[in-house]
Design an enzyme around this catalytic site. Structure first.
Site, PDB file in Angstrom:
ATOM      1  N   GLY A 240       0.833  -1.247  -0.039  1.00 55.73           N
ATOM      2  CA  GLY A 240       0.077   0.104   0.013  1.00 55.73           C
ATOM      3  C   GLY A 240       0.680   1.227  -0.093  1.00 55.73           C
ATOM      4  O   GLY A 240       0.166   2.364  -0.227  1.00 55.73           O
ATOM      5  N   ARG A 314      -3.802   3.496 -16.113  1.00 58.97           N
ATOM      6  CA  ARG A 314      -4.019   4.401 -14.935  1.00 58.97           C
ATOM      7  C   ARG A 314      -4.795   5.774 -15.228  1.00 58.97           C
ATOM      8  O   ARG A 314      -5.707   6.153 -14.419  1.00 58.97           O
ATOM      9  CB  ARG A 314      -2.835   4.414 -14.131  1.00 58.97           C
ATOM     10  CG  ARG A 314      -2.221   3.098 -13.752  1.00 58.97           C
ATOM     11  CD  ARG A 314      -1.164   3.204 -12.711  1.00 58.97           C
ATOM     12  NE  ARG A 314      -1.684   3.700 -11.600  1.00 58.97           N
ATOM     13  CZ  ARG A 314      -1.428   4.648 -10.918  1.00 58.97           C
ATOM     14  NH1 ARG A 314      -0.932   5.433 -11.591  1.00 58.97           N
ATOM     15  NH2 ARG A 314      -2.160   5.025  -9.715  1.00 58.97           N
ATOM     16  N   TYR A 318      -8.013   6.067 -13.200  1.00 59.78           N
ATOM     17  CA  TYR A 318      -7.861   6.653 -11.815  1.00 59.78           C
ATOM     18  C   TYR A 318      -7.751   8.109 -11.938  1.00 59.78           C
ATOM     19  O   TYR A 318      -7.501   8.738 -10.848  1.00 59.78           O
ATOM     20  CB  TYR A 318      -6.890   6.054 -11.035  1.00 59.78           C
ATOM     21  CG  TYR A 318      -6.941   4.664 -10.826  1.00 59.78           C
ATOM     22  CD1 TYR A 318      -8.064   3.717 -10.380  1.00 59.78           C
ATOM     23  CD2 TYR A 318      -5.920   3.839 -11.547  1.00 59.78           C
ATOM     24  CE1 TYR A 318      -7.734   2.218 -10.260  1.00 59.78           C
ATOM     25  CE2 TYR A 318      -5.756   2.408 -11.388  1.00 59.78           C
ATOM     26  CZ  TYR A 318      -6.759   1.681 -10.949  1.00 59.78           C
ATOM     27  OH  TYR A 318      -6.727   0.206 -11.020  1.00 59.78           O
ATOM     28  N   CYS A 343     -10.193   5.197 -29.703  1.00 54.42           N
ATOM     29  CA  CYS A 343     -11.142   5.934 -30.035  1.00 54.42           C
ATOM     30  C   CYS A 343     -12.377   6.261 -28.931  1.00 54.42           C
ATOM     31  O   CYS A 343     -13.599   6.036 -28.907  1.00 54.42           O
ATOM     32  CB  CYS A 343     -12.084   5.313 -31.290  1.00 54.42           C
ATOM     33  SG  CYS A 343     -11.228   5.214 -32.516  1.00 54.42           S
TER      34      CYS A 343
END
Ligand code: LLP
Length: 427
Positions: A240, A314, A318, A343
């Site tokens: 983490g 990513r 996010y 696209c």
């Protein structure tokens, strides 16, 4: 210090010019630095020097390249896996089975069997039924499966909602209030050797306070379990730790993390496991790309590159920031949107960002792409899977090939559309 740096005005990976790699394998391509992997692996281990007994397991999901795993295995890192596919990756990279821990909320029976037969070190159980199934499968093999119970401590990791895992409304682990009773029941099963706890509250965590809160709750639970006579001698504290993606936004302070862990776990008397992924691999990789066009737009300039959201998901998934840089910077900047060829408008790496001025045909790179980059690639828009290159000092090697979409998907016509194929009919 980064292993991707300018030498004579040109970006290199360690001692290898990125232009040489682009000439050899084309673009887009992932490039990893072995030196950077070793450096972060050593930094993380050193940060935990106050923890006397520990095992470090790289989270394979961040980067399953066997070459990357081998560099880390040489640093005495095992593997945290979440699927049978990751088990194969870890074993084929030469990681010993007893140095593998298997997490994940949806392990299938065939996956559990493969992991049992390989003799992996530990299973992190995510629900009671999984423990019961594992016990039966292990008993059938005359074995007891080494297992930890993953607890959901109900702590918000204050990170992106899609990668937070420790709140009660998330699918992961056993709600902490149920853990004591469930531990009682699972510890009594004949095919399980239940001997500890696991916790992982999310990813890209830079504030250590939620981690500390979660670990203190685990400490309370360990004491309660021992009071009831249970054995608790391994505790998996998950991964983490966040990294810096953007100048001015620092990553987690690994040394402060190590100090906090040493302090919180001082009287636990247990071997601690850690499952870092991003912290080890993110800064050790870049995505090399070529500028296809610089397209004037009604509002802003578009830099169209040959990498896309299928290569590096990513930003689209996010809203993540990845620094962009020219391989041969001209010393000027401009403001542009950086987009890929796919696209949909989501295929945008950066909006109205001040970046190195680039022009058609220039090589460029996205930084901090060594974790959750290649591992999340897809063939969307029937695009190829980008190759991966490992650099070590002045050497480099292609460690995965560019694979065209049709070779990944192995699609075909339905048998009745194809005169040569045998056709199967339901009665
Ligand atoms: N252990 C478990 C049980 C995990 O679920 C994860 C990550 C890790 C360890 C490693 O976490 P790390 O140290 O890398 O933060 N695709 C997302 C990240 C998803 C993380 C999922 N679990 C992203 O690109 O940000």
């Amino acid at each position: 210090m980064s292993s991707f740096h300018l030498v004579g005005g040109e970006m290199h990976a360690e001692a290898v010019p990125l232009a040489a790699i682009a000439a050899a394998v084309g673009t887009p391509a992932y490039v990893y630095s072995a030196e950077a992997l070793r450096r972060s692996a050593q930094r993380f281990r050193a940060a935990l020097s106050g923890v006397p007994r520990k095992q470090l397991m790289f989270a394979v999901k961040a980067n399953p390249s066997p070459a990357v795993l081998r560099v880390l295995a040489d640093q005495n890192y095992g593997a945290d896996i979440v699927s049978g596919g990751e088990l194969d990756c870890a074993l084929s990279a030469g990681i010993s089975a007893n140095h593998i821990v298997y997490s994940g909320v949806g392990k299938t029976a065939p996956e559990l069997i493969a992991a049992l037969d390989a003799g992996i070190g530990r299973f992190n159980l995510e629900l009671e039924r999984e423990g019961q199934l594992l016990s039966v499968l292990a008993s059938q093999r005359g074995r007891r499966a080494p297992a930890l119970l993953r607890v959901n401590p109900d702590v918000d990791a204050s990170t992106h909602a899609k990668i937070t895992t420790g709140r009660l409304d998330s699918k992961f682990g056993i709600p902490i209030d149920d853990a004591l009773a469930m531990y009682d029941r699972l510890a009594a099963l004949p095919g399980l050797d239940l001997h500890g706890l696991a916790v992982h509250i999310g990813s890209q965590i830079t504030d250590l306070a939620p981690l500390e809160t979660a670990y203190r709750k685990i400490g309370d639970l360990i004491r309660a379990l021992r009071q009831k006579g249970h054995r608790v001698y391994h505790v998996d504290l998950g991964g983490g730790l966040g990294v810096s993606y953007r100048p001015g936004q620092p990553g987690a302070d690994a040394e402060a993390y190590g100090d906090m862990v040493a302090e919180v776990t001082r009287d636990w008397d247990a071997t601690l496991l850690f499952e870092p992924g991003r912290f080890i691999a993110a800064e050790a990789g870049i995505l090399l790309t070529r500028v296809l066009w610089v397209k004037p737009g009604a509002r802003h300039l578009f830099v169209v590159v040959d990498a896309a959201m299928n290569d590096l998901a990513r930003p689209a998934m996010y809203d993540a920031w990845h620094e962009f840089a020219a391989v041969r910077p001209m010393g000027e900047t401009f403001v542009a949107n950086i987009v890929g060829p796919i696209c949909e408008t989501g295929d945008t790496f950066a909006r109205e960002r001040e970046i190195d001025r680039v022009q058609e045909g220039d090589l460029a790179l996205f930084k901090t792409a060594g974790a959750y980059g290649a591992s999340m690639a897809s063939t969307y828009n029937c695009r190829a899977i980008a190759p991966e290159v490992l650099v070590d000092d002045n050497r480099y090697a292609t460690v995965s090939e560019r694979v065209p979409a049709h070779q990944v998907r192995k699609q075909r016509l339905a048998s009745w559309m194809d005169d040569d194929a045998p056709s199967i009919r339901a009665a």
